[in-house]
Design a protein around this motif. Structure first.
Motif, mmCIF file in Angstrom:
data_model
loop_
_atom_site.group_PDB
_atom_site.id
_atom_site.type_symbol
_atom_site.label_atom_id
_atom_site.label_comp_id
_atom_site.label_asym_id
_atom_site.label_seq_id
_atom_site.Cartn_x
_atom_site.Cartn_y
_atom_site.Cartn_z
ATOM 1 N N ALA A 175 -84.201 90.829 60.030
ATOM 2 C CA ALA A 175 -83.802 91.083 58.642
ATOM 3 C C ALA A 175 -82.632 90.198 58.225
ATOM 4 N N VAL A 176 -81.602 90.157 59.051
ATOM 5 C CA VAL A 176 -80.398 89.395 58.698
ATOM 6 C C VAL A 176 -80.716 87.912 58.543
ATOM 7 N N ASN A 177 -81.509 87.368 59.455
ATOM 8 C CA ASN A 177 -81.789 85.935 59.411
ATOM 9 C C ASN A 177 -82.808 85.569 58.342
ATOM 10 N N GLN A 178 -83.709 86.481 58.006
ATOM 11 C CA GLN A 178 -84.627 86.205 56.900
ATOM 12 C C GLN A 178 -83.876 86.140 55.582
ATOM 13 N N VAL A 179 -82.869 86.970 55.437
ATOM 14 C CA VAL A 179 -82.081 86.991 54.199
ATOM 15 C C VAL A 179 -81.050 85.873 54.196
ATOM 16 N N GLY A 180 -80.413 85.648 55.376
ATOM 17 C CA GLY A 180 -79.303 84.706 55.420
ATOM 18 C C GLY A 180 -78.038 85.372 54.909
ATOM 19 N N VAL A 181 -76.877 84.779 55.187
ATOM 20 C CA VAL A 181 -75.618 85.394 54.752
ATOM 21 C C VAL A 181 -74.709 84.359 54.104
ATOM 22 N N ASN A 182 -73.871 84.856 53.238
ATOM 23 C CA ASN A 182 -72.845 84.021 52.599
ATOM 24 C C ASN A 182 -71.724 83.811 53.609
ATOM 25 N N LEU A 183 -71.547 82.593 54.045
ATOM 26 C CA LEU A 183 -70.576 82.279 55.089
ATOM 27 C C LEU A 183 -69.154 82.656 54.695
ATOM 28 N N ASN A 184 -68.870 82.713 53.401
ATOM 29 C CA ASN A 184 -67.503 82.984 52.952
ATOM 30 C C ASN A 184 -67.229 84.452 52.647
ATOM 31 N N THR A 185 -68.241 85.295 52.725
ATOM 32 C CA THR A 185 -68.007 86.725 52.469
ATOM 33 C C THR A 185 -68.547 87.620 53.580
ATOM 34 N N ALA A 186 -69.383 87.094 54.457
ATOM 35 C CA ALA A 186 -70.031 87.914 55.485
ATOM 36 C C ALA A 186 -69.015 88.523 56.437
ATOM 37 N N SER A 187 -69.257 89.783 56.777
ATOM 38 C CA SER A 187 -68.390 90.488 57.721
ATOM 39 C C SER A 187 -68.715 90.079 59.151
ATOM 40 N N VAL A 188 -67.834 90.451 60.065
ATOM 41 C CA VAL A 188 -68.086 90.206 61.490
ATOM 42 C C VAL A 188 -69.377 90.897 61.909
ATOM 43 N N ALA A 189 -69.572 92.131 61.414
ATOM 44 C CA ALA A 189 -70.772 92.898 61.776
ATOM 45 C C ALA A 189 -72.040 92.160 61.363
ATOM 46 N N LEU A 190 -72.017 91.535 60.198
ATOM 47 C CA LEU A 190 -73.189 90.814 59.701
ATOM 48 C C LEU A 190 -73.380 89.504 60.462
ATOM 49 N N LEU A 191 -72.303 88.771 60.671
ATOM 50 C CA LEU A 191 -72.384 87.484 61.356
ATOM 51 C C LEU A 191 -72.848 87.626 62.800
ATOM 52 N N THR A 192 -72.524 88.749 63.416
ATOM 53 C CA THR A 192 -72.901 88.962 64.824
ATOM 54 C C THR A 192 -74.401 88.885 65.026
ATOM 55 N N HIS A 193 -75.164 89.219 63.995
ATOM 56 C CA HIS A 193 -76.629 89.246 64.113
ATOM 57 C C HIS A 193 -77.292 87.934 63.707
ATOM 58 N N ILE A 194 -76.491 86.940 63.339
ATOM 59 C CA ILE A 194 -77.054 85.638 63.004
ATOM 60 C C ILE A 194 -77.484 84.927 64.285
ATOM 61 N N ALA A 195 -78.622 84.268 64.246
ATOM 62 C CA ALA A 195 -79.141 83.563 65.421
ATOM 63 C C ALA A 195 -78.089 82.629 66.003
ATOM 64 N N ARG A 215 -61.874 81.311 58.759
ATOM 65 C CA ARG A 215 -61.958 81.424 57.294
ATOM 66 C C ARG A 215 -60.647 81.949 56.722
ATOM 67 N N GLU A 216 -60.072 82.952 57.380
ATOM 68 C CA GLU A 216 -58.821 83.543 56.889
ATOM 69 C C GLU A 216 -57.653 82.576 57.026
ATOM 70 N N THR A 217 -57.689 81.743 58.058
ATOM 71 C CA THR A 217 -56.590 80.800 58.301
ATOM 72 C C THR A 217 -56.697 79.544 57.436
ATOM 73 N N ASN A 218 -57.921 79.038 57.294
ATOM 74 C CA ASN A 218 -58.115 77.746 56.638
ATOM 75 C C ASN A 218 -58.697 77.831 55.231
ATOM 76 N N GLY A 219 -58.988 79.039 54.778
ATOM 77 C CA GLY A 219 -59.592 79.183 53.471
ATOM 78 C C GLY A 219 -61.111 79.115 53.555
ATOM 79 N N GLU A 220 -61.775 79.204 52.435
ATOM 80 C CA GLU A 220 -63.231 79.253 52.409
ATOM 81 C C GLU A 220 -63.855 77.979 52.957
ATOM 82 N N PHE A 221 -65.023 78.144 53.567
ATOM 83 C CA PHE A 221 -65.805 76.995 54.012
ATOM 84 C C PHE A 221 -66.346 76.275 52.774
#
Length: 731
Positions: free
Chosen positions: A491-511, A525-531
């Motif tokens: 589900a997560v990878n079919q939808v894809g995620v916004n790299l600048n807003t995705a939570s750790v929980a969401l990113l963990t499931h990315i391939a 992201r927090e240190t260097n600003g948005e990708f």
């Protein structure tokens, strides 16, 4: 003794066996196994290696992965068994051939049983006392008198002792015979009957007669595959001490088969027959029947669990993939009586803005209830709330009435399945996200966000707590967890995620990512600003080339400098994508315009793919991505059912047509939320005019469906529904 020969399973042989089992071509199977062995993830292979696998989807790739493990495990077990028997110096060429030819683990275990190390038995003692030759002689010469006296010794001082020892050896040999066990297994599966009765004293443990339909129940084993949910119900009733369960089978058939096989055409004398029949009866009752019945029940249970896990996975997928309600300011409404209703205002981007507790229901006094209405209306007006999401737990119906009575006409509300919200609210993730809020206040935020982006919010919760499926607590935990992980990953990878807003929980499931890499991405992201470009991912600590390759295509940058970063085009195909735009005379700023889409659609795919040096499937995916940058795989899914009025169970009448949301799909039908507190059931026989094999053929969790009321039991709060128009119902 024969020489032990162990042959390693080559990748070619493995691919051939897997392909044969799954009905696939060996070439695509071997290519897929090679990719998996090289560390490629299932979502990555399915999306970006279509030419190599001949367009296999995620389900097929996972089937290859699972089947390959089973084949390898079977081979490993065969080798272990052969070595164990060889170490005992009892391996024959016939036995080695039989074990190597075995197609199942059970067949291997049947052949290994006589050689398996076990506790000391009476048969072992009889063999130690020299009775094995007598047993061999009896079976070889049933027409001769049994020479008991020749085997009388100090250890066996009487012929009765010899008879007893002989009986033990024969019974054990018969009981461990692989042919007899397999024959009974096959016949019992075909002709056996599962019989369930009320256990003595069982009704006292079942005062509400939850298992009432199984107090006197029987069904042929061969038909249970179509009614596997009953197996789990029966197992639970047995575990609760309510039901007794057994498999009935005409044992005389088994006795006859064993005797005929052992006699091998010999004419036996009466004494030998008496000894043989006694050994057969004892072997059947003590060894063969209990073991085979246990195996069959275990097989039935495993099949029922597999089906329940599959249903759970399908329900979870559709729940996660419900269309998000974007661009709306939402009020999350967590109902409650004594502790009040917790409200949370969430902006159109999911940001928490305001919390409030109101007391709209008794036992609150009239003054508190009046104040609740005013506070509620003021919040809706102040924050320009467009939708109220009401949790479906305690006080849900009363809260629905309150909301409907106090909402402006242009504002809608919806009922949200709040299962698991309390689990999330008390979790470390919730405490980290909202350290200053109470558990109930976090719950209101979760309810509101579920309607805005179901996937992003539900991913924070243990999926087994989200209220879909059946008999979850009776299922194999490891198998259920594996299914959950696969569904969430898909589900997560079919939808894809916004790299600048995705939570750790969401990113963990990315391939290609794990929790450590997900945390490093968020920290970066927090240190260097948005990708601003996918390439920046390579600077994230510990995110190496392999992780980048696997993950990059599923991570989107919505407002970056490169429009391709907001598509599911993989960076490895950027050169081809840019060449394609040049070929079609399209500038990046023209993308999504009718003219650009028309030019892309008009391309000759075969010639274009050849010119760009890419496969046709890859070209097709690039074109689709360029036509809809930032597309969400959930765009075609069903959204929430928005309401402005309230329905009570007392309002229902047989024949009434209603609209509802499918909350759960089970083996015997679908539960539909009508907004009357208790879900109605559409039995599988009422899902369609035609015969329906499984409810998932017709409905999925989250679907909005038209139903007609069939029966109403207000006392038991049960509603029977149909999806077939009454006038179309056939007898």
């Amino acid at each position: 003794m024969t020489e032990l020969v162990l042959t390693a399973l080559s990748q070619t042989d493995l691919a051939a066996r897997v392909a044969a089992d799954l009905g696939l071509h060996q070439k695509q199977t071997q290519a897929t196994l090679t990719l998996l062995n090289d560390g490629a993830t299932v979502p990555f292979i399915a999306r970006y290696r279509k030419e190599i696998t001949s367009d296999l989807d995620e389900v097929q790739i996972r089937a290859i992965q699972t089947t390959a493990k089973k084949v390898q495990d079977l081979t490993d077990r065969k080798h272990a068994v052969l070595k164990a028997i060889a170490d005992q110096q009892k391996l024959t060429s016939e036995l080695q051939t039989a074990i190597n030819a075995a197609l199942t683990l059970q067949a291997v275990e049947d052949l290994y049983l006589p050689f398996k190390q076990k506790r000391r038995t009476k048969a072992m003692i009889a063999r130690e006392n020299g009775l094995q030759p007598l047993a061999d002689q009896v079976l070889a010469h049933l027409d001769q008198q049994i020479p008991y006296r020749d085997f009388v010794t100090d250890a066996l001082p009487t012929t009765a002792d010899v008879q007893a020892g002989l009986h033990e050896i024969l019974a054990e040999e018969i009981g461990e015979n692989a042919i007899f066990r397999q024959w009974l297994r096959t016949r019992m599966q075909q002709d056996g009957i599962l019989t369930v009765t009320l256990k003595r004293g069982g009704q006292a443990k079942d005062p509400q007669e939850v298992y009432g339909q199984y107090y006197a129940y029987s069904e042929p084993i061969k038909t249970l595959n179509a009614n596997q949910f009953r197996i789990l119900a029966v197992n639970r009733g047995e575990k609760d001490g309510v039901l007794s369960v057994k498999i009935d089978f005409a044992e005389a058939r088994m006795m006859h088969f064993i005797q005929t096989t052992l006699q091998q055409g010999q004419t036996a004398n009466e004494d030998s027959l008496v000894v043989l029949r006694a050994a057969i009866a004892d072997a059947y009752k003590r060894f063969i029947q209990p073991a085979v019945e246990r195996e069959i029940r275990q097989t039935l249970t495993q099949g029922a669990q597999a089906q329940a896990i599959q249903v759970f996975g399908e329900n979870l997928y559709h729940l996660l993939m419900q269309a998000p309600l974007t661009g709306q300011i939402v009020m999350g409404f967590d109902p409650g009586f004594r502790t009040g209703a917790k409200l949370a205002i969430i902006d159109a981007h999911g940001k928490f803005l305001k919390k409030q507790v109101i007391y709209p229901h008794k036992p609150a006094n009239a003054q508190q209830r009046a104040a609740a209405a005013e506070i509620f209306k003021a919040l809706v007006a102040e924050y320009d709330v467009q939708l109220v999401a009401i949790g479906n737990g305690t006080a849900s119906r009363e809260s629905e009435e309150f909301v409907a009575a106090n909402l402006p006409k242009n504002v809608k509300y919806t009922i949200v399945n709040e299962a698991g919200a309390s689990v999330y609210s008390a979790s470390d993730a919730a405490r980290q996200e909202f350290p200053d809020l109470q558990v109930e206040e976090r719950s209101a935020i979760s309810i509101g966000r579920r309607i805005q982006d179901p996937l992003a919010e539900l991913i924070k919760i243990d999926p087994k707590s989200v209220g879909v499926g059946q008999y979850q607590h009776d299922l194999n935990t490891k198998a259920l967890d594996e299914q959950v992980d696969a569904v969430v990953e898909t589900a997560v990878n079919q939808v894809g995620v916004n790299l600048n807003t995705a939570s750790v929980a969401l990113l963990t499931h990315i391939a290609g990512l794990n929790q450590t890499l997900a945390q490093n991405i968020v920290a970066f992201r927090e240190t260097n600003g948005e990708f601003t470009a996918r390439e920046q991912l390579k600077k994230v600590p510990r995110l190496g080339p392999k992780a980048y390759e696997q993950a990059a295509g599923f991570l989107r940058i919505v407002s970056g400098g490169n429009v391709l970063d907001n598509t599911d085009i993989h960076p490895e195909s950027y050169t081809a994508a840019k060449s394609l735009l040049t070929l079609a005379d399209i500038s990046p700023t023209e993308l999504t315009t009718p003219a650009a889409n028309q030019r892309l659609q008009a391309l000759d795919h075969i010639a274009t793919a050849e010119k760009l040096g890419i496969g046709e499937q890859t070209l097709h995916d690039i074109v689709m991505s360029l036509q809809k940058p930032g597309r969400d795989g959930r765009s075609h899914m069903v959204g929430a059912l928005l309401k402005s009025d309230v329905l009570h169970i007392e309002d229902l009448k047989p024949g009434m047509k209603l609209q509802g949301t499918v909350r759960n799909v089970v083996d015997f039908g679908a539960f539909v939320d009508l907004g009357v507190k208790h879900d109605g059931l559409v039995h599988i026989s009422r899902l369609a005019k035609r015969r329906v094999k499984t409810p998932s053929e017709i409905v999925a969790v989250g679907d909005i469906v038209d139903v007609w009321v069939v029966t109403i039991d207000a006392k038991r709060q049960r509603i029977g529904l149909t999806m077939v128009q009454p006038e179309e119902t056939t007898a």
